[in-house]
Design an enzyme around this catalytic site. Structure first.
Site, PDB file in Angstrom:
ATOM      1  N   SER A   1       9.809  43.615 121.251  1.00 25.01           N
ATOM      2  CA  SER A   1      10.027  43.922 122.667  1.00 25.01           C
ATOM      3  C   SER A   1       9.529  45.314 123.045  1.00 25.01           C
ATOM      4  O   SER A   1       9.737  46.289 122.327  1.00 25.01           O
ATOM      5  CB  SER A   1      11.511  43.830 122.985  1.00 25.01           C
ATOM      6  OG  SER A   1      11.735  44.141 124.336  1.00 25.01           O
TER       7      SER A   1
ATOM      8  N   GLY B   1       8.780  49.147 111.582  1.00 25.60           N
ATOM      9  CA  GLY B   1       7.888  49.675 110.562  1.00 25.60           C
ATOM     10  C   GLY B   1       6.943  48.682 109.921  1.00 25.60           C
ATOM     11  O   GLY B   1       6.131  49.073 109.083  1.00 25.60           O
TER      12      GLY B   1
ATOM     13  N   LYS C   1       9.184  42.504 127.070  1.00 24.57           N
ATOM     14  CA  LYS C   1       9.874  43.749 127.408  1.00 24.57           C
ATOM     15  C   LYS C   1      11.169  43.421 128.140  1.00 24.57           C
ATOM     16  O   LYS C   1      11.263  42.393 128.812  1.00 24.57           O
ATOM     17  CB  LYS C   1       8.949  44.605 128.290  1.00 24.57           C
ATOM     18  CG  LYS C   1       9.570  45.907 128.692  1.00 24.57           C
ATOM     19  CD  LYS C   1       8.566  47.024 128.823  1.00 24.57           C
ATOM     20  CE  LYS C   1       9.293  48.341 129.079  1.00 24.57           C
ATOM     21  NZ  LYS C   1      10.124  48.767 127.936  1.00 24.57           N
TER      22      LYS C   1
ATOM     23  N   ASN D   1      16.714  48.437 116.542  1.00 22.04           N
ATOM     24  CA  ASN D   1      16.023  49.213 117.562  1.00 22.04           C
ATOM     25  C   ASN D   1      15.619  50.556 116.933  1.00 22.04           C
ATOM     26  O   ASN D   1      15.746  50.747 115.724  1.00 22.04           O
ATOM     27  CB  ASN D   1      16.915  49.399 118.795  1.00 22.04           C
ATOM     28  CG  ASN D   1      16.098  49.470 120.078  1.00 22.04           C
ATOM     29  OD1 ASN D   1      15.082  50.165 120.115  1.00 22.04           O
ATOM     30  ND2 ASN D   1      16.511  48.772 121.107  1.00 22.04           N
ATOM     31  N   THR D   2      15.179  51.491 117.736  1.00 18.01           N
ATOM     32  CA  THR D   2      14.615  52.741 117.197  1.00 18.01           C
ATOM     33  C   THR D   2      15.697  53.752 116.810  1.00 18.01           C
ATOM     34  O   THR D   2      16.846  53.653 117.231  1.00 18.01           O
ATOM     35  CB  THR D   2      13.685  53.383 118.245  1.00 18.01           C
ATOM     36  OG1 THR D   2      14.397  53.524 119.473  1.00 18.01           O
ATOM     37  CG2 THR D   2      12.451  52.537 118.470  1.00 18.01           C
TER      38      THR D   2
ATOM     39  N   CYS E   1      19.314  50.502 123.364  1.00 21.69           N
ATOM     40  CA  CYS E   1      18.249  51.437 123.743  1.00 21.69           C
ATOM     41  C   CYS E   1      18.763  52.869 123.694  1.00 21.69           C
ATOM     42  O   CYS E   1      19.735  53.206 124.379  1.00 21.69           O
ATOM     43  CB  CYS E   1      17.726  51.145 125.135  1.00 21.69           C
ATOM     44  SG  CYS E   1      16.407  52.299 125.579  1.00 21.69           S
TER      45      CYS E   1
ATOM     46  N   GLY F   1       5.713  45.938 116.216  1.00 19.77           N
ATOM     47  CA  GLY F   1       5.819  46.769 117.409  1.00 19.77           C
ATOM     48  C   GLY F   1       4.756  47.840 117.452  1.00 19.77           C
ATOM     49  O   GLY F   1       3.640  47.622 117.931  1.00 19.77           O
TER      50      GLY F   1
ATOM     51  N   GLY G   1      12.577  54.321 128.528  1.00 22.99           N
ATOM     52  CA  GLY G   1      13.697  54.171 129.456  1.00 22.99           C
ATOM     53  C   GLY G   1      13.771  52.801 130.094  1.00 22.99           C
ATOM     54  O   GLY G   1      14.293  52.653 131.204  1.00 22.99           O
TER      55      GLY G   1
ATOM     56  N   ASN H   1       9.493  57.414 121.225  1.00 24.16           N
ATOM     57  CA  ASN H   1       9.314  57.017 122.622  1.00 24.16           C
ATOM     58  C   ASN H   1      10.588  57.180 123.424  1.00 24.16           C
ATOM     59  O   ASN H   1      11.699  57.096 122.894  1.00 24.16           O
ATOM     60  CB  ASN H   1       8.783  55.579 122.708  1.00 24.16           C
ATOM     61  CG  ASN H   1       9.894  54.557 122.860  1.00 24.16           C
ATOM     62  OD1 ASN H   1      10.412  54.325 123.965  1.00 24.16           O
ATOM     63  ND2 ASN H   1      10.291  53.950 121.738  1.00 24.16           N
TER      64      ASN H   1
HETATM   65  C1  LIG Z   1       6.802  52.185 123.360  1.00 24.23           C
HETATM   66  C2  LIG Z   1       7.965  51.361 122.908  1.00 24.23           C
HETATM   67  C3  LIG Z   1       8.721  50.662 123.850  1.00 24.23           C
HETATM   68  C4  LIG Z   1       9.815  49.896 123.443  1.00 24.23           C
HETATM   69  N1  LIG Z   1      10.540  49.193 124.380  1.00 24.23           N
HETATM   70  C5  LIG Z   1      11.574  48.403 123.976  1.00 24.23           C
HETATM   71  C6  LIG Z   1      12.288  47.609 124.927  1.00 24.23           C
HETATM   72  O1  LIG Z   1      11.997  47.588 126.120  1.00 24.23           O
HETATM   73  N2  LIG Z   1      13.334  46.856 124.474  1.00 24.23           N
HETATM   74  C7  LIG Z   1      13.683  46.827 123.147  1.00 24.23           C
HETATM   75  O2  LIG Z   1      14.621  46.117 122.784  1.00 24.23           O
HETATM   76  N3  LIG Z   1      12.995  47.548 122.224  1.00 24.23           N
HETATM   77  C8  LIG Z   1      11.958  48.318 122.610  1.00 24.23           C
HETATM   78  N4  LIG Z   1      11.263  49.047 121.678  1.00 24.23           N
HETATM   79  C9  LIG Z   1      11.638  48.959 120.256  1.00 24.23           C
HETATM   80  C10 LIG Z   1      10.762  47.949 119.502  1.00 24.23           C
HETATM   81  O3  LIG Z   1      10.952  46.638 119.983  1.00 24.23           O
HETATM   82  C11 LIG Z   1      11.093  47.969 117.997  1.00 24.23           C
HETATM   83  O4  LIG Z   1      12.456  47.630 117.812  1.00 24.23           O
HETATM   84  C12 LIG Z   1      10.842  49.328 117.384  1.00 24.23           C
HETATM   85  O5  LIG Z   1       9.682  49.908 117.914  1.00 24.23           O
HETATM   86  C13 LIG Z   1      10.708  49.245 115.863  1.00 24.23           C
HETATM   87  O6  LIG Z   1       9.632  48.419 115.497  1.00 24.23           O
HETATM   88  P1  LIG Z   1       8.165  49.018 115.102  1.00 24.23           P
HETATM   89  O7  LIG Z   1       8.387  50.066 114.058  1.00 24.23           O
HETATM   90  O8  LIG Z   1       7.396  47.824 114.600  1.00 24.23           O
HETATM   91  O9  LIG Z   1       7.600  49.606 116.342  1.00 24.23           O
HETATM   92  C14 LIG Z   1      10.168  49.835 122.063  1.00 24.23           C
HETATM   93  C15 LIG Z   1       9.384  50.539 121.139  1.00 24.23           C
HETATM   94  C16 LIG Z   1       8.294  51.293 121.533  1.00 24.23           C
HETATM   95  C17 LIG Z   1       7.485  52.018 120.486  1.00 24.23           C
END
Ligand SMILES: Cc1cc2nc3c(=O)[nH]c(=O)nc-3n(C[C@H](O)[C@H](O)[C@H](O)COP(=O)(O)O)c2cc1C
Length: 315
Positions: A24, A246, A48, A194-195, A133, A267, A75, A72
């Protein structure tokens, strides 16, 4: 030649053609990537976040590149439910994408409103509740409190019987207590994670780079952390897991499956290579076959050592 390997996976009531999903917020509502690449070739797109009304998101800069990932603070900017239903969902249906709708809200009523309206829409394979978030006020309220999270899940499930995944926050005091609560309240599975709350500094200005000071860290830096959460959740619960955080290569995806994820979110890797998820999905049959797996499902949880080649049954 692609090795023969059944890539389909079951996540409780949700069946995906393969375990590779777009995470997402990193693929919008699919249109940009979908213009060049077939969304139907992936397990799913997690769109998203969708809120009942349009959200403006945070002021820029919103994304900072760090040595092994992104920080990031978007928001949860989104055009709102009406726009999603009028413009994005019909298009996603038309291209045959498997759609998981990430739902966001400021209040429980917000989440219930979105979930309830989506119940009447064809082409929504599952819901993912974003209670995690780190970049919005009250964005973590539900995700940090097991009782609040369970109450929310029960209401959402009542409004919409679709398969329901809850995306947890690694920043919660006890994420697995939240996991236990939401599964007890009727969630079908977990999205982990999530992050991670993080900070980047602008040395020239002697100030944090992001206007909101902190942001969420994603990308290769968090992969071992994600693996740990998948592992622990797989040990404690029988619920299906979408492992996100990751994964950037087919080897990463195999590791996530072995740790206990039934699907893997891609992601940040998409920002480096827009076709990352497609390349991974294409390479997965051979990567699994090389390890002796006839199916992707067999690999799920196989690192837990519960017998030769035995994955954790999560169907
Ligand atoms: C630019 C950006 C926007 C994101 N927006 C959302 C979001 O709207 N909703 C959500 O649940 N997670 C959001 N995430 C989190 C990602 O879905 C994911 O959980 C996180 O980036 C870890 O995965 P990755 O390491 O593969 O990026 C966002 C991540 C990034 C980098």
């Amino acid at each position: 030649m692609t090795a023969a390997c059944d890539l389909s996976v079951s996540l409780g009531p949700l069946r995906l053609a393969n375990p590779v999903v777009l995470a997402s917020g990193t693929a919008g509502y699919g249109r940009e990537l979908g213009a060049a690449l077939p969304l139907s070739a992936l397990g799913a797109i997690v769109v998203k976040g969708v809120a009942p009304e349009p959200w403006p998101g945070n002021p820029g800069p919103r994304v900072v590149e760090t040595p092994a990932g992104l920080v990031n603070s978007i928001g949860l900017e989104n055009p709102g439910l009406d726009h999603f239903l009028a413009h994005d969902l019909p298009w996603l249906r038309s291209v045959g994408a498997t759609v998981i709708v990430n739902v966001v809200g400021r209040t429980a009523d917000d989440y219930v409103k979105v979930a309830g309206r989506l119940a009447a829409e064809p082409g929504v394979a599952a819901l993912e509740l974003n209670v995690s978030c780190p970049n919005v006020e009250a964005g973590c309220e539900f995700g940090h409190d097991p009782k609040l999270a369970a109450g929310l899940v029960a209401r959402v499930k009542e409004a919409n019987p679709a398969p329901l995944f809850v995306k947890l926050s690694p920043n919660a005091p006890d994420p697995l207590a939240v996991a236990e609560a939401v599964l007890g309240a009727g969630a079908d599975g977990l999205t982990l994670m999530n992050t991670y709350l993080a900070l980047a500094i602008d040395v020239r200005r002697r100030r944090p780079l992001l206007p909101g000071v902190t942001g969420g860290l994603s990308g290769p830096a968090v992969k071992p952390l994600t693996l740990r959460w998948i592992w622990e959740a797989a040990e404690r619960f029988r619920a299906p897991i979408i492992g996100t955080g990751g994964a950037a290569t087919v080897e990463d995806v195999v590791e996530f499956l072995l740790a206990g994820a039934s699907a893997v979110g891609i992601g940040s890797a998409t920002f480096a290579r827009p076709d990352a998820a497609w390349r991974i999905a294409e390479a997965l049959p051979e990567a699994l076959a090389r390890l002796g797996f006839a199916t992707a499902a067999e690999a799920v949880g196989a690192a837990h050592g519960r017998g030769a080649g035995a994955g954790i049954p999560r169907g």
